[in-house]
Design an enzyme around this catalytic site. Structure first.
Site, PDB file in Angstrom:
ATOM      1  N   TYR A  77       0.841  -1.213   0.000  1.00 30.95           N
ATOM      2  CA  TYR A  77       0.000   0.000   0.000  1.00 30.95           C
ATOM      3  C   TYR A  77       0.873   1.259   0.000  1.00 30.95           C
ATOM      4  O   TYR A  77       0.627   2.197  -0.771  1.00 30.95           O
ATOM      5  CB  TYR A  77      -0.893  -0.049   1.240  1.00 30.95           C
ATOM      6  CG  TYR A  77      -1.915   1.056   1.351  1.00 30.95           C
ATOM      7  CD1 TYR A  77      -3.046   1.091   0.522  1.00 30.95           C
ATOM      8  CD2 TYR A  77      -1.768   2.067   2.302  1.00 30.95           C
ATOM      9  CE1 TYR A  77      -3.987   2.097   0.656  1.00 30.95           C
ATOM     10  CE2 TYR A  77      -2.714   3.069   2.433  1.00 30.95           C
ATOM     11  CZ  TYR A  77      -3.826   3.079   1.608  1.00 30.95           C
ATOM     12  OH  TYR A  77      -4.757   4.082   1.734  1.00 30.95           O
ATOM     13  N   LYS A 110       1.042   4.243  -2.777  1.00 28.03           N
ATOM     14  CA  LYS A 110       0.673   5.618  -2.424  1.00 28.03           C
ATOM     15  C   LYS A 110       1.850   6.581  -2.566  1.00 28.03           C
ATOM     16  O   LYS A 110       1.662   7.748  -2.908  1.00 28.03           O
ATOM     17  CB  LYS A 110       0.093   5.656  -1.005  1.00 28.03           C
ATOM     18  CG  LYS A 110      -1.243   4.907  -0.881  1.00 28.03           C
ATOM     19  CD  LYS A 110      -2.297   5.506  -1.797  1.00 28.03           C
ATOM     20  CE  LYS A 110      -3.669   4.923  -1.593  1.00 28.03           C
ATOM     21  NZ  LYS A 110      -4.681   5.521  -2.478  1.00 28.03           N
TER      22      LYS A 110
HETATM   23  P1  NDP Z   1     -13.567   2.438   0.685  1.00 29.75           P
HETATM   24  O1  NDP Z   1     -13.113   1.032   0.859  1.00 29.75           O
HETATM   25  O2  NDP Z   1     -14.641   2.969   1.564  1.00 29.75           O
HETATM   26  O3  NDP Z   1     -13.996   2.695  -0.847  1.00 29.75           O
HETATM   27  C1  NDP Z   1     -13.133   2.315  -1.883  1.00 29.75           C
HETATM   28  C2  NDP Z   1     -13.713   2.721  -3.210  1.00 29.75           C
HETATM   29  O4  NDP Z   1     -12.814   2.239  -4.217  1.00 29.75           O
HETATM   30  C3  NDP Z   1     -15.078   2.125  -3.454  1.00 29.75           C
HETATM   31  O5  NDP Z   1     -15.893   3.041  -4.127  1.00 29.75           O
HETATM   32  C4  NDP Z   1     -14.755   0.930  -4.344  1.00 29.75           C
HETATM   33  O6  NDP Z   1     -15.816   0.669  -5.245  1.00 29.75           O
HETATM   34  C5  NDP Z   1     -13.549   1.415  -5.114  1.00 29.75           C
HETATM   35  N1  NDP Z   1     -12.764   0.274  -5.579  1.00 29.75           N
HETATM   36  C6  NDP Z   1     -12.046  -0.592  -4.835  1.00 29.75           C
HETATM   37  N2  NDP Z   1     -11.543  -1.561  -5.622  1.00 29.75           N
HETATM   38  C7  NDP Z   1     -11.991  -1.314  -6.879  1.00 29.75           C
HETATM   39  C8  NDP Z   1     -11.834  -1.959  -8.131  1.00 29.75           C
HETATM   40  N3  NDP Z   1     -11.117  -3.081  -8.272  1.00 29.75           N
HETATM   41  N4  NDP Z   1     -12.441  -1.423  -9.203  1.00 29.75           N
HETATM   42  C9  NDP Z   1     -13.177  -0.299  -9.098  1.00 29.75           C
HETATM   43  N5  NDP Z   1     -13.348   0.375  -7.956  1.00 29.75           N
HETATM   44  C10 NDP Z   1     -12.767  -0.145  -6.858  1.00 29.75           C
HETATM   45  O7  NDP Z   1     -12.226   3.308   0.806  1.00 29.75           O
HETATM   46  P2  NDP Z   1     -11.995   4.817   1.304  1.00 29.75           P
HETATM   47  O8  NDP Z   1     -13.110   5.673   0.885  1.00 29.75           O
HETATM   48  O9  NDP Z   1     -11.588   4.768   2.719  1.00 29.75           O
HETATM   49  O10 NDP Z   1     -10.675   5.180   0.465  1.00 29.75           O
HETATM   50  C11 NDP Z   1     -10.709   5.950  -0.719  1.00 29.75           C
HETATM   51  C12 NDP Z   1      -9.273   6.317  -1.076  1.00 29.75           C
HETATM   52  O11 NDP Z   1      -8.683   7.041  -0.009  1.00 29.75           O
HETATM   53  C13 NDP Z   1      -8.374   5.114  -1.343  1.00 29.75           C
HETATM   54  O12 NDP Z   1      -7.490   5.389  -2.388  1.00 29.75           O
HETATM   55  C14 NDP Z   1      -7.630   4.980  -0.026  1.00 29.75           C
HETATM   56  O13 NDP Z   1      -6.383   4.339  -0.210  1.00 29.75           O
HETATM   57  C15 NDP Z   1      -7.463   6.431   0.363  1.00 29.75           C
HETATM   58  N6  NDP Z   1      -7.224   6.642   1.772  1.00 29.75           N
HETATM   59  C16 NDP Z   1      -8.154   6.280   2.732  1.00 29.75           C
HETATM   60  C17 NDP Z   1      -7.880   6.497   4.066  1.00 29.75           C
HETATM   61  C18 NDP Z   1      -8.825   6.154   5.151  1.00 29.75           C
HETATM   62  O14 NDP Z   1      -8.451   6.301   6.317  1.00 29.75           O
HETATM   63  N7  NDP Z   1     -10.033   5.712   4.875  1.00 29.75           N
HETATM   64  C19 NDP Z   1      -6.609   7.094   4.483  1.00 29.75           C
HETATM   65  C20 NDP Z   1      -5.725   7.437   3.418  1.00 29.75           C
HETATM   66  C21 NDP Z   1      -6.035   7.215   2.119  1.00 29.75           C
HETATM   67  P3  NDP Z   1     -16.406  -0.815  -5.559  1.00 29.75           P
HETATM   68  O15 NDP Z   1     -16.112  -1.700  -4.392  1.00 29.75           O
HETATM   69  O16 NDP Z   1     -17.846  -0.564  -5.806  1.00 29.75           O
HETATM   70  O17 NDP Z   1     -15.698  -1.251  -6.796  1.00 29.75           O
END
Ligand code: NDP
Length: 235
Positions: free
Chosen positions: A143, A147
């Site tokens: 990860y 990032k």
């Molecule tokens: P969630 O797990 O809540 O949501 C992830 C999103 O990414 C969903 O909409 C999911 O859609 C989509 N996604 C995941 N895998 C796929 C795939 N193979 N194809 C298409 N879409 C995909 O994550 P967060 O909202 O917490 O995170 C969002 C971003 O922020 C990420 O990049 C994460 O690394 C980053 N981040 C989050 C932090 C946190 O504390 N939450 C901290 C730092 C960074 P679906 O499953 O419908 O495909």
């Protein structure tokens, strides 16, 4: 003449931070397209079903978006996953999946939409990294690599596209309350909170507001920057 409606493309907007980013852009009057595997309920945005881990799926989805939207003002790369584990036990798939969804997809979207923005002579790209990409975290080598990769990628792209009036910036969230962090134990959450100068977990609105700012004309002289939205974790 009425001004054209602004168009945004967001990856992974079905829940969490991405969904709040879409809601924020919609409130600002954008028409939004988003790519994810599942469709969000009650979101007035155009959903294109897409697996960001699959190159063909991403490329096909991008062509659909470009043919429907014709122009894109804002691209937000938000889709991301974790497959945590210590490196000694990390399976190849855990490495490959995280790099594909978190980093290769950013390359694919920026290549296609960056080309469109370059011809438009305008655009703003915001890529979502993480505090972990800045300071590292044991158990998250895959990860953190994805990032940190986003940061180097975005600064390079900012240099390539600046001459075409396209800005590229990064938002690096800290610990934000979403499905990704819900799975952690209360004990671990308390431990993490003790390392946050503002002593609390952030919320998705706080990330979305920073994304909307960097995507807007208010940030018209800002490119190649990393904005940490992390309660002070990475300072
Ligand atoms: P969630 O797990 O809540 O949501 C992830 C999103 O990414 C969903 O909409 C999911 O859609 C989509 N996604 C995941 N895998 C796929 C795939 N193979 N194809 C298409 N879409 C995909 O994550 P967060 O909202 O917490 O995170 C969002 C971003 O922020 C990420 O990049 C994460 O690394 C980053 N981040 C989050 C932090 C946190 O504390 N939450 C901290 C730092 C960074 P679906 O499953 O419908 O495909």
């Amino acid at each position: 003449m009425m001004s054209e409606k602004k168009h945004a493309l967001v990856t992974g907007g079905s829940r969490g931070i991405g969904r709040t980013i879409i809601e924020t852009l919609l409130a600002e009057g954008f028409e939004v397209w988003y790519l994810s595997r599942s469709k969000a309920e009650g979101l007035e945005a155009n959903h294109i079903s897409c697996d960001m881990a699959n190159r063909g799926s991403v490329e096909a989805a991008l062509e659909t978006v470009v043919s429907e939207a014709k122009y894109i003002d804002v691209l937000v790369n938000n889709a991301g996953i974790t497959r945590d584990g210590l490196i000694m036990r990390m399976k190849d798939e855990a490495w490959d999946d995280v790099i594909a969804v978190n980093l290769t997809s950013v390359f694919l979207t920026c290549r296609r939409i960056g080309r469109l923005m370059a011809t438009q002579r305008r655009g703003a790209i915001v890529n979502i990294s993480s505090v972990v990409g800045i300071v590292g975290n044991g158990g998250q080598t895959n990860y953190a690599a994805s990032k940190a990769g986003i940061i180097g990628f975005s600064k390079s792209l900012a240099k390539e596209l600046a001459g075409r009036n396209v800005r590229v910036n990064v938002v690096a969230p800290g610990f934000i309350g979403t499905a990704m962090t819900e799975v952690l134990s209360e004990k671990l959450k308390d431990q993490i909170k003790s390392q946050i100068p503002l002593s609390r977990i952030g919320n998705t609105e706080e990330v979305a507001q920073s994304v909307a700012f960097l995507a807007s004309d208010k940030a018209s002289y800002i490119t190649g920057q990393v904005l940490a939205v992390d309660g002070g974790m990475a300072m």
